[in-house]
Motif scaffolding. Structure first.
Motif, PDB file in Angstrom:
ATOM      1  N   VAL A  61      22.768  35.399  54.207  1.00 35.23           N
ATOM      2  CA  VAL A  61      22.548  35.420  52.767  1.00 35.23           C
ATOM      3  C   VAL A  61      21.571  36.558  52.492  1.00 35.23           C
ATOM      4  O   VAL A  61      20.621  36.777  53.235  1.00 35.23           O
ATOM      5  CB  VAL A  61      22.019  34.063  52.226  1.00 35.23           C
ATOM      6  N   THR A  62      21.852  37.299  51.424  1.00 36.83           N
ATOM      7  CA  THR A  62      20.967  38.375  51.009  1.00 36.83           C
ATOM      8  C   THR A  62      20.875  38.351  49.490  1.00 36.83           C
ATOM      9  O   THR A  62      21.729  37.771  48.819  1.00 36.83           O
ATOM     10  CB  THR A  62      21.441  39.752  51.522  1.00 36.83           C
ATOM     11  N   GLY A  63      19.835  38.953  48.963  1.00 37.24           N
ATOM     12  CA  GLY A  63      19.682  38.913  47.511  1.00 37.24           C
ATOM     13  C   GLY A  63      18.590  39.831  47.017  1.00 37.24           C
ATOM     14  O   GLY A  63      18.101  40.705  47.742  1.00 37.24           O
ATOM     15  N   ASP A  64      18.206  39.600  45.771  1.00 36.33           N
ATOM     16  CA  ASP A  64      17.268  40.504  45.112  1.00 36.33           C
ATOM     17  C   ASP A  64      15.804  40.220  45.437  1.00 36.33           C
ATOM     18  O   ASP A  64      14.927  40.923  44.977  1.00 36.33           O
ATOM     19  CB  ASP A  64      17.481  40.475  43.591  1.00 36.33           C
ATOM     20  N   LEU A  68      15.001  37.356  50.863  1.00 34.41           N
ATOM     21  CA  LEU A  68      16.443  37.380  51.153  1.00 34.41           C
ATOM     22  C   LEU A  68      16.895  38.774  51.596  1.00 34.41           C
ATOM     23  O   LEU A  68      18.095  39.057  51.624  1.00 34.41           O
ATOM     24  CB  LEU A  68      17.238  36.927  49.927  1.00 34.41           C
ATOM     25  N   TRP A  71      18.725  42.878  49.257  1.00 31.27           N
ATOM     26  CA  TRP A  71      20.082  43.429  49.283  1.00 31.27           C
ATOM     27  C   TRP A  71      20.361  44.312  50.499  1.00 31.27           C
ATOM     28  O   TRP A  71      21.387  44.970  50.560  1.00 31.27           O
ATOM     29  CB  TRP A  71      20.421  44.201  48.001  1.00 31.27           C
ATOM     30  N   ALA A  76      19.015  40.787  55.880  1.00 33.10           N
ATOM     31  CA  ALA A  76      19.556  39.528  55.365  1.00 33.10           C
ATOM     32  C   ALA A  76      19.160  38.363  56.276  1.00 33.10           C
ATOM     33  O   ALA A  76      18.872  38.543  57.461  1.00 33.10           O
ATOM     34  CB  ALA A  76      21.075  39.626  55.254  1.00 33.10           C
ATOM     35  N   TYR A 101      21.875  36.394  44.560  1.00 37.42           N
ATOM     36  CA  TYR A 101      22.177  36.462  45.986  1.00 37.42           C
ATOM     37  C   TYR A 101      23.680  36.478  46.222  1.00 37.42           C
ATOM     38  O   TYR A 101      24.471  36.182  45.324  1.00 37.42           O
ATOM     39  CB  TYR A 101      21.539  35.276  46.728  1.00 37.42           C
ATOM     40  N   ASN A 119      27.384  38.595  41.548  1.00 32.76           N
ATOM     41  CA  ASN A 119      26.281  38.009  42.297  1.00 32.76           C
ATOM     42  C   ASN A 119      26.106  36.559  41.877  1.00 32.76           C
ATOM     43  O   ASN A 119      26.293  36.214  40.706  1.00 32.76           O
ATOM     44  CB  ASN A 119      24.987  38.763  42.023  1.00 32.76           C
TER      45      ASN A 119
END
Length: 138
Positions: A61-64, A68, A71, A76, A101, A119
């Protein structure tokens, strides 16, 4: 009276050791949650996503958020396959905060596979925990 042969007892002992080792290997990986208490302005977030993968692939999982990986697929958070085909990981996120995410799949010397669609987004709760139960969007 039990008159088992020494070879039988040895086989049972080896079987017990093998079962123990297999249990340890199948145990969930340590989560990203530190062992210290979670700060009052943070929540424990557990990401669960169901997807089938090929041998050698790993789901992330990756995100802002920096927690996480911001990006960046190389930063990640790896998810555990202990409950395959459901993958999961737990991280500490700031409370009452908007988060975007996506799930990705890496491995087999292939390009990163980002899930399709917009997203995913949420606002973490002010206290407690946040848990997802989602399907990977191909």
């Amino acid at each position: 009276m039990n008159r088992s042969r020494p070879q039988d007892r040895l086989r049972l002992g080896l079987a017990a050791v093998c079962a123990l080792l297999l249990g340890l290997l199948a145990a969930p990986q340590a989560s990203a949650v530190p062992s210290a208490r979670v700060a009052g302005n943070s929540v424990v977030a557990t990401f669960n996503v169901t997807t089938y993968t090929q041998w050698g692939q790993q789901v992330y999982v990756t995100g802002d958020r920096p927690e996480l990986g911001s990006w960046d697929p190389d930063k990640a958070v790896p998810l555990s396959s202990a409950a395959y085909p459901t993958w999961s990981a737990t991280v500490v996120l700031p409370a009452n905060t908007p988060v975007e995410y996506k799930y990705i799949i890496k491995g087999n010397n292939a390009p990163v596979v980002w899930e399709s669609g917009l997203n995913r987004s949420t606002v973490t709760p002010p206290t407690g925990t946040y848990i997802t139960h989602e399907n990977f969007r191909n």
